[in-house]
Design a protein around this motif. Structure first.
Motif, short mmCIF file in Angstrom:
data_model
loop_
_atom_site.label_atom_id
_atom_site.label_comp_id
_atom_site.label_asym_id
_atom_site.label_seq_id
_atom_site.Cartn_x
_atom_site.Cartn_y
_atom_site.Cartn_z
N ASP A 1 6.45 9.70 1.93
CA ASP A 1 7.07 10.86 1.26
C ASP A 1 7.59 11.92 2.23
OD1 ASP A 1 6.10 9.41 -0.87
OD2 ASP A 1 4.39 10.73 -1.23
N PRO B 1 12.33 8.06 -0.76
CA PRO B 1 12.24 8.36 -2.18
C PRO B 1 11.09 7.55 -2.80
CG PRO B 1 14.15 6.96 -1.73
CD PRO B 1 13.54 7.30 -0.40
N PRO B 2 10.50 8.05 -3.91
CA PRO B 2 9.31 7.40 -4.49
C PRO B 2 9.54 5.94 -4.85
CG PRO B 2 9.77 9.50 -5.57
CD PRO B 2 10.90 9.26 -4.64
N ASP B 3 10.79 5.58 -5.16
CA ASP B 3 11.03 4.19 -5.58
C ASP B 3 11.60 3.34 -4.45
OD1 ASP B 3 13.37 5.52 -5.33
OD2 ASP B 3 14.27 4.82 -7.22
N HIS B 4 11.47 3.81 -3.21
CA HIS B 4 12.00 3.04 -2.07
C HIS B 4 11.33 1.66 -2.03
CE1 HIS B 4 12.90 1.80 2.05
NE2 HIS B 4 13.85 2.72 2.06
N PRO B 5 12.09 0.60 -1.78
CA PRO B 5 11.51 -0.75 -1.80
C PRO B 5 10.33 -0.93 -0.84
CG PRO B 5 13.89 -0.84 -1.29
CD PRO B 5 13.55 0.59 -1.59
N THR C 1 7.92 0.93 -0.37
CA THR C 1 6.65 1.39 -0.96
C THR C 1 6.07 0.38 -1.94
OG1 THR C 1 7.74 2.49 -2.83
CG2 THR C 1 7.47 3.79 -0.83
N ASP C 2 6.83 -0.68 -2.20
CA ASP C 2 6.41 -1.70 -3.15
C ASP C 2 5.11 -2.39 -2.71
OD1 ASP C 2 6.30 -3.75 -5.00
OD2 ASP C 2 8.47 -4.10 -4.93
#
Ligand code: DAH
Length: 345
Positions: free
Chosen positions: A149, A154-158, A160-161
Motif C-alpha cells: 500500500d 492499488p488494493p486490487d493490484h495482481p 497482492t493476489d
C-alpha cells in the motif's frame, strides 16, 4: 578312585597348568578370560569346590585348605601377569618416539565456504558501500501496508493476489520484494540518506528461472535535487564493477507503482558482448534490474516532504546476477545444495 582323591587330582592338574595358561594369554582381555575360566562363576576351581558336599566330613578341611591355597596362588599369578602387562605398555609408551608438537594440524573435514548467493550478495553490497550507501535491514515478514500500500500498489493490484503472495494466518505476508525496506527506512530516517538493503523474498512461483524463496538487493538514495542522471551514474558504476570494465548500461521505460518515471535496466550481453546470442535472444542486451525516481506519493506515505526531497530506487534479484555472472542455466541449482555444484565457487 574316591571323591577325595579325584578332587585332589583335579586340583593338582590345575596347579600344574595355570601359570603356563596365563603366560600364553596375549593381552589383557585374553588374560582376564583365562582367569575367568578358572576362578569365574563357571570356572574350573569353582566346579571343584561345588563337589565338596560329596566329600566325607573328615576330609573337607584338607581339601578346603588346598583349594583356598590354590585359589590364592591363581589370584596372585593373575595380578602379577596383569601388572606385567601394564608395565610393558608403559615402557613401550615411554620408549616410543615422542609426539611432535610442531607438526601442522590436520583438519578433520574440509572447512567449506560461503554459498554462491552469499558471495554475490556480499560483492554487490560492497560495491554500493564503496559508493557511500549504508546497509539497512528489514524483516521478511511484514504488513501489506509496508510491502504494497505505502509503495503505491492499488488494493486490487495482481501482485497482492493469494496466487502470488504468501499470507500468514494472522494477516501478515512474506515480503515479495525488498522494497518494504524503502518504506521502513523512509519512515524512520531523516534525509539525506543512501541505503543498500539485501534480503530474502518470497513469491508463489516455481520454474527454471523462479524459486519461491529468492533474494534481492534494494538500493535507494534520497537528497535534494536528485536526478535520473545520478541514478544512471550509479548503475554504470555498478555494472562496471560487477560485470566488468566497459559493460554498457541502458534504461528502458517501464512501470513500477513506486517510481515515476520507472525503468528497466539492461546491460550489454556479458556472453556475446553485444554481438547477439541465445542468452540475450540476439538483442545484445540482458535485463538485470528495475529502478526509477521515487514517486512523490511514496514520500508522502512515509512522512517525507516531496517538495523538498527527491530520490531514486533500484531493486535487483541476486540469483539473477549470480546466474548471469556464472552462466547458471537453472535457478534450482542454487537451492539444491549439491556440493559438486557449490564447490565450484
Ligand atoms: N521491487 C521490484 C520487484 O521486485 C524491483 C524494483 C523495481 C525495485 C523498481 C525498485 C525499483 O526499487 O525502483 O520486481
Amino acid at each position: 578312585m574316591s571323591e577325595k582323591d579325584q578332587i585332589l587330582a583335579d586340583l593338582e592338574r590345575l596347579r600344574a597348568g595355570f601359570r603356563e595358561r596365563f603366560a600364553a594369554a596375549k593381552g589383557e582381555q585374553a588374560l582376564r578370560d583365562e582367569n575367568a575360566k578358572i576362578l569365574g562363576k563357571k570356572g574350573e576351581l569353582t566346579a571343584i569346590l561345588a563337589k565338596m558336599g560329596k566329600v566325607a566330613p573328615e576330609d573337607r578341611k584338607l581339601i578346603g585348605g588346598k583349594t583356598n591355597e590354590l585359589k590364592g596362588e591363581v589370584e596372585k599369578a593373575f595380578n602379577d601377569a596383569l601388572a606385567a602387562l601394564a608395565n610393558a605398555k608403559r615402557k613401550a609408551d615411554l620408549e616410543a618416539p615422542p609426539f611432535d608438537l610442531t607438526l601442522p594440524g590436520r583438519e578433520p573435514a574440509p572447512r567449506g565456504h560461503a554459498h554462491v548467493i552469499s558471495i554475490v550478495r556480499d560483492e554487490i553490497v560492497e560495491i554500493f558501500e564503496a559508493m557511500g550507501f549504508a546497509v539497512f535491514d528489514g524483516p521478511e515478514i511484514d504488513t501489506a501496508a509496508n510491502n504494497f500500500d505505502r509503495l503505491g500498489f492499488p488494493p486490487d493490484h495482481p501482485a497482492t493476489d493469494m496466487h502470488d503472495t504468501f499470507y500468514t494466518t494472522q494477516g501478515h505476508l512474506l515480503r515479495t520484494h525488498t522494497s518494504n525496506i524503502q518504506v521502513r527506512a523512509m519512515s524512520s530516517q531523516k534525509p539525506p540518506f543512501a541505503f543498500i538493503a539485501p534480503g530474502a523474498c518470497y513469491r508463489v512461483d516455481n520454474d527454471v528461472t523462479h524459486s519461491p524463496m529468492f533474494h534481492q538487493v534494494e538500493a535507494f538514495l534520497v537528497d535534494e535535487n536528485v536526478s535520473l542522471a545520478h541514478l544512471k551514474g550509479v548503475l554504470a558504476e555498478f555494472a562496471e564493477r560487477f560485470y566488468g570494465k566497459g559493460t554498457p548500461v541502458r534504461l528502458r521505460p517501464s512501470y513500477f507503482p513506486f517510481v515515476e518515471p520507472g525503468a528497466e535496466v539492461d546491460i550489454g550481453c556479458v556472453f556475446c558482448k553485444g554481438a547477439g546470442c541465445s542468452v540475450c535472444k540476439h538483442s545484445g542486451w540482458i535485463e538485470v534490474l528495475g529502478c526509477g525516481m521515487i514517486d512523490p506519493r511514496v514520500f508522502e506515505s512515509c512522512g517525507i516532504d516531496p517538495e523538498k526531497w527527491t530520490g531514486f530506487a533500484l531493486g535487483m534479484g541476486i540469483e539473477r546476477q549470480a546466474m548471469l555472472r556464472y552462466r547458471i542455466p537453472n535457478v534450482g541449482l542454487l537451492f539444491e545444495n549439491d556440493p559438486r555444484f557449490l564447490e565450484q565457487f
